[in-house]
Design an enzyme around this catalytic site. Sequence first.
Site, PDB file in Angstrom:
ATOM      1  N   GLY A   1       0.818  -1.233   0.000  1.00  0.00           N
ATOM      2  CA  GLY A   1       0.000   0.000   0.000  1.00  0.00           C
ATOM      3  C   GLY A   1       0.837   1.261   0.000  1.00  0.00           C
ATOM      4  O   GLY A   1       2.067   1.220   0.101  1.00  0.00           O
TER       5      GLY A   1
ATOM      6  N   GLY B   1       2.513   3.617   1.578  1.00  0.00           N
ATOM      7  CA  GLY B   1       3.035   3.810   2.929  1.00  0.00           C
ATOM      8  C   GLY B   1       3.619   5.198   3.132  1.00  0.00           C
ATOM      9  O   GLY B   1       3.744   5.683   4.256  1.00  0.00           O
TER      10      GLY B   1
ATOM     11  N   LYS C   1       4.529  12.471  -2.099  1.00  0.00           N
ATOM     12  CA  LYS C   1       5.391  11.385  -1.612  1.00  0.00           C
ATOM     13  C   LYS C   1       6.233  11.935  -0.469  1.00  0.00           C
ATOM     14  O   LYS C   1       6.950  12.915  -0.644  1.00  0.00           O
ATOM     15  CB  LYS C   1       6.287  10.870  -2.735  1.00  0.00           C
TER      16      LYS C   1
ATOM     17  N   GLY D   1       6.776   7.185   6.791  1.00  0.00           N
ATOM     18  CA  GLY D   1       6.002   7.884   5.764  1.00  0.00           C
ATOM     19  C   GLY D   1       6.708   9.092   5.175  1.00  0.00           C
ATOM     20  O   GLY D   1       6.123   9.861   4.413  1.00  0.00           O
TER      21      GLY D   1
ATOM     22  N   ARG E   1       3.791  14.195  -7.061  1.00  0.00           N
ATOM     23  CA  ARG E   1       3.836  13.462  -8.321  1.00  0.00           C
ATOM     24  C   ARG E   1       2.488  13.592  -9.033  1.00  0.00           C
ATOM     25  O   ARG E   1       1.456  13.754  -8.393  1.00  0.00           O
ATOM     26  CB  ARG E   1       4.100  11.975  -8.064  1.00  0.00           C
TER      27      ARG E   1
ATOM     28  N   ASP F   1       4.692  -4.140  -7.185  1.00  0.00           N
ATOM     29  CA  ASP F   1       4.035  -2.942  -6.642  1.00  0.00           C
ATOM     30  C   ASP F   1       4.624  -1.681  -7.257  1.00  0.00           C
ATOM     31  O   ASP F   1       4.082  -0.592  -7.066  1.00  0.00           O
ATOM     32  CB  ASP F   1       4.170  -2.894  -5.111  1.00  0.00           C
ATOM     33  N   ASN F   2       5.706  -1.814  -8.004  1.00  0.00           N
ATOM     34  CA  ASN F   2       6.303  -0.659  -8.670  1.00  0.00           C
ATOM     35  C   ASN F   2       6.091  -0.710 -10.178  1.00  0.00           C
ATOM     36  O   ASN F   2       6.830  -0.092 -10.938  1.00  0.00           O
ATOM     37  CB  ASN F   2       7.803  -0.584  -8.360  1.00  0.00           C
TER      38      ASN F   2
ATOM     39  N   ASP G   1       7.840   5.163  -9.290  1.00  0.00           N
ATOM     40  CA  ASP G   1       8.612   4.909  -8.066  1.00  0.00           C
ATOM     41  C   ASP G   1      10.121   4.958  -8.306  1.00  0.00           C
ATOM     42  O   ASP G   1      10.796   3.930  -8.386  1.00  0.00           O
ATOM     43  CB  ASP G   1       8.215   3.580  -7.410  1.00  0.00           C
TER      44      ASP G   1
END
Length: 517
Positions: A99, A101, A122, A135, A192, A269-270, A279
């Site tokens: 997720g 994060g 980000k 985070g 982003r 996930d990227n 990412d």
Amino acid sequence: MLNFDNRFLRDLPGDTDRHNAPRQVFGACWSPVDPTPVAAPTLLAHSREVAAALGLDEQAMAAPEMLAALAGNALLPGMAAYASCYGGHQFGQWAGQLGDGRAILLGEAVNRQGQRLELQLKGAGPTPYSRRADGRAVLRSSIREFLCSEAMHHLGVPTTRALSLVATGETVVRDMFYDGHPVAEPGAVVCRVAPSFTRFGHFELLAARGERELLQRLVDFTIARDFAELVTGAEPSLAAWFGEVCERTARLMVHWMRVGFVHGVMNTDNMSILGLTIDYGPYGWVDNFDPGWTPNTTDASSRRYCFARQPAIARWNLERLADALAMLTPRPVELAAGIERYDEVYSSEFCAAFAGKLGLCEWHHDDADLLEELFELMRQAEIDMTEFFRCLASLDIDNPAIDVVQSAFYRDDLRLRFSAPVSRWLTRYAARVRQDAQPAARRAARMNAANPRYVLRNYLAQQAIDRAEQGDTQRIHDLLDVLRHPYVEQAGCAAFSAKRPDWARHRAGCSTLSCSS
Ligand code: AMP
Ligand code: MG
């Protein structure tokens, strides 16, 4: 001002728990979470092109409310803050829920042309997906993401964009080398921008949990919002949509290979569903041509994500996406056609891209041999990839002399040792180019449009970081300016195309990076 229409929130279920604490989130695609305000934000840089795409002029970018929004200190009207829920395969292993994060979405801005662009901070503080982390993001990696996403865009590589780079005025503690020496570093937030930040992992997590209905909803939503051009009358089949994802991913891999970009962490996930580079972490640019090179220290021993393996890894990642989608169709074998399409598109686009880089009018079967031989020479002789291809355009094909590519060698001993085979290759190449009977000026122009003069070499980014950490952001602006026109020789910019200097060969940040950012 920005006009928001937050479809992801509206059309997909959200987490009913509003508590910002790490947890597993079931039955939802997102969790509401506000950014955590920072002490003393300053706007270090912004991309005027991204601002323009959003309909924001310089005055709008300079407004205090804008800075507050880009720092995560306040929301603009119409914004809604949330983190999305996804999983992923990390280094070949299923990792479960990951997720956003340290990314917080601010909503979907719709510009005057009707284009939808998601904004995402980000480094704006913890979310329910932060697990044990904070985070936050450090300035050095935020500069790298900001500069590289803009550089990639100007190179013609599909990518998420970066609107802004904000220093938080706070520090973030990181153990850069994972060696028990944590250091307080300056923190930053990047905003982003992309039509969609959906990743393969969004689909994988729902499939892994057996949340079939929600998976179907997410697929329908993604097709309707992010692949609207595929919807001509009836909704396209699952296999047709997956084929499109495969094609975009294939095109992206060709781009990375043609410019010498190594992502460094190609976990599922990227991987963007839109085929964007997403990412920017421990990425790097190939200096001396080394297929086995990886910038990521975490991957140094297995080299899973090294330069040459990227196309095969993307394919593997698509297979994982196909596994996830399989539960939605009675005929999962149809998804195999997408993987075949990946192979076909990758091969044909690769040939087209390298025909362009070599200045050939079209790709002949035997050219693969010519290129393979070149790659092998470049590897053995430690030739700089960017410099070599750029210089090759100046080769006199009636009198091919090695002088034009002298500057691409890093080592004198290797230059001497390989001067005969490189000369032989140039002669062979010149003979091939002569077959095309293309005017020399045309060939050179085509090559210069395919071979960048300026890429964000690892050491260049590091120099900008070193200076920014001392409070001087001039280098960030200079790089942003030069990298805006990567294919155009720019007067007075020799320093930005120089090969990696010796001091940078083994310096952290210039040759290798850790994930710790
Ligand atoms: P990455 O390797 O950057 O793609 O991150 C993998 C996962 O770790 C994602 O779920 C990220 O959101 C999460 N993550 C990475 N760094 C942080 C951080 N500093 N704080 C919270 N989560 C993080
Ligand atoms: Mg990630």
